[in-house]
Design a protein around this motif. Structure first.
Motif, PDB file in Angstrom:
ATOM      1  N   PRO A 110       0.822  -1.134   0.246  1.00  9.58           N
ATOM      2  CA  PRO A 110       0.031   0.069  -0.058  1.00  9.58           C
ATOM      3  C   PRO A 110       0.845   1.277  -0.088  1.00  9.58           C
ATOM      4  O   PRO A 110       1.877   1.235   0.520  1.00  9.58           O
ATOM      5  N   GLY A 111       0.239   2.117  -0.426  1.00  9.05           N
ATOM      6  CA  GLY A 111       1.033   3.557  -0.735  1.00  9.05           C
ATOM      7  C   GLY A 111       1.498   4.029  -1.749  1.00  9.05           C
ATOM      8  O   GLY A 111       1.583   3.287  -2.781  1.00  9.05           O
ATOM      9  N   ARG A 127       4.512   4.577  -2.991  1.00  9.17           N
ATOM     10  CA  ARG A 127       5.764   3.796  -3.556  1.00  9.17           C
ATOM     11  C   ARG A 127       5.565   2.172  -3.854  1.00  9.17           C
ATOM     12  O   ARG A 127       6.248   1.876  -4.861  1.00  9.17           O
ATOM     13  N   GLY A 128       4.459   1.686  -3.626  1.00  7.08           N
ATOM     14  CA  GLY A 128       3.936   0.426  -3.946  1.00  7.08           C
ATOM     15  C   GLY A 128       2.665   0.489  -5.059  1.00  7.08           C
ATOM     16  O   GLY A 128       2.868   0.627  -6.171  1.00  7.08           O
ATOM     17  N   ARG A 129       1.672   0.544  -4.711  1.00 10.36           N
ATOM     18  CA  ARG A 129       0.352   0.613  -5.172  1.00 10.36           C
ATOM     19  C   ARG A 129       0.239   1.872  -6.036  1.00 10.36           C
ATOM     20  O   ARG A 129      -0.684   1.688  -7.240  1.00 10.36           O
ATOM     21  N   GLY A 130       0.749   2.688  -5.510  1.00 10.97           N
ATOM     22  CA  GLY A 130       0.441   4.144  -6.121  1.00 10.97           C
ATOM     23  C   GLY A 130      -0.770   4.906  -5.553  1.00 10.97           C
ATOM     24  O   GLY A 130      -1.243   4.538  -4.387  1.00 10.97           O
ATOM     25  N   ILE A 131      -1.138   5.811  -6.086  1.00  3.34           N
ATOM     26  CA  ILE A 131      -2.216   6.873  -5.696  1.00  3.34           C
ATOM     27  C   ILE A 131      -3.633   6.832  -6.371  1.00  3.34           C
ATOM     28  O   ILE A 131      -3.335   6.636  -7.844  1.00  3.34           O
ATOM     29  N   ASP A 132      -4.484   7.251  -5.905  1.00  2.00           N
ATOM     30  CA  ASP A 132      -5.730   7.377  -6.860  1.00  2.00           C
ATOM     31  C   ASP A 132      -5.303   8.829  -7.603  1.00  2.00           C
ATOM     32  O   ASP A 132      -4.908   9.942  -6.938  1.00  2.00           O
ATOM     33  N   CYS A 133      -5.951   8.732  -8.669  1.00  2.00           N
ATOM     34  CA  CYS A 133      -5.534   9.947  -9.715  1.00  2.00           C
ATOM     35  C   CYS A 133      -6.716  11.103  -9.478  1.00  2.00           C
ATOM     36  O   CYS A 133      -6.572  11.987 -10.227  1.00  2.00           O
ATOM     37  N   ALA A 134      -7.422  10.758  -8.403  1.00  2.00           N
ATOM     38  CA  ALA A 134      -8.633  12.144  -8.288  1.00  2.00           C
ATOM     39  C   ALA A 134      -9.746  12.185  -9.490  1.00  2.00           C
ATOM     40  O   ALA A 134      -9.867  13.308  -9.763  1.00  2.00           O
TER      41      ALA A 134
END
Length: 112
Positions: free
Chosen positions: A50-51, A53-60
């Motif tokens: 999670p986060g 560096r791994g899974r990434g973030i939501d692009c909003a």
């Protein structure tokens, strides 16, 4: 001795955001940060971590068509949700959502 992806990411983080590439993943609606060493792209961490560096973030938004880093900002053109997401980049390159702006089906950014 070869460095792990996490160690290379830590080295890049200590030097600011140089050497990082941001990639939009349409379908999963995420932005993933990759390390660029001048020859190849590698993940900062395993994709199941999670986060950012791994899974990434939501692009909003939906369907991130184009990403553009300018200074300490990252812009995401979310075509299907008709918005531009603006992320502030921390010193280690972590994108943090700052704002979203309405825009009619944005697909690309052009520097003027």
């Amino acid at each position: 001795m070869e460095c792990t992806a996490g160690e290379r990411g830590a080295a890049a983080a200590s030097e600011g955001i140089a050497g990082l590439a941001y990639v939009g993943l349409r379908g999963s609606e995420r932005i993933v940060t990759l390390l660029w060493d001048g020859k190849r792209l590698t993940r900062l961490d395993e994709p199941d971590v999670p986060g950012w560096r791994g899974r990434g973030i939501d692009c909003a938004g939906s369907r991130p068509r184009h990403l553009l880093a300018i200074g300490n900002l990252l812009l995401a053109a979310n075509e299907a949700s008709n918005n531009v997401a603006i992320f502030r980049l921390s010193a280690d390159g972590e994108p943090n959502l700052a704002a979203t702006l309405p825009s009619g089906a944005p697909t690309v950014f052009v520097r003027l």
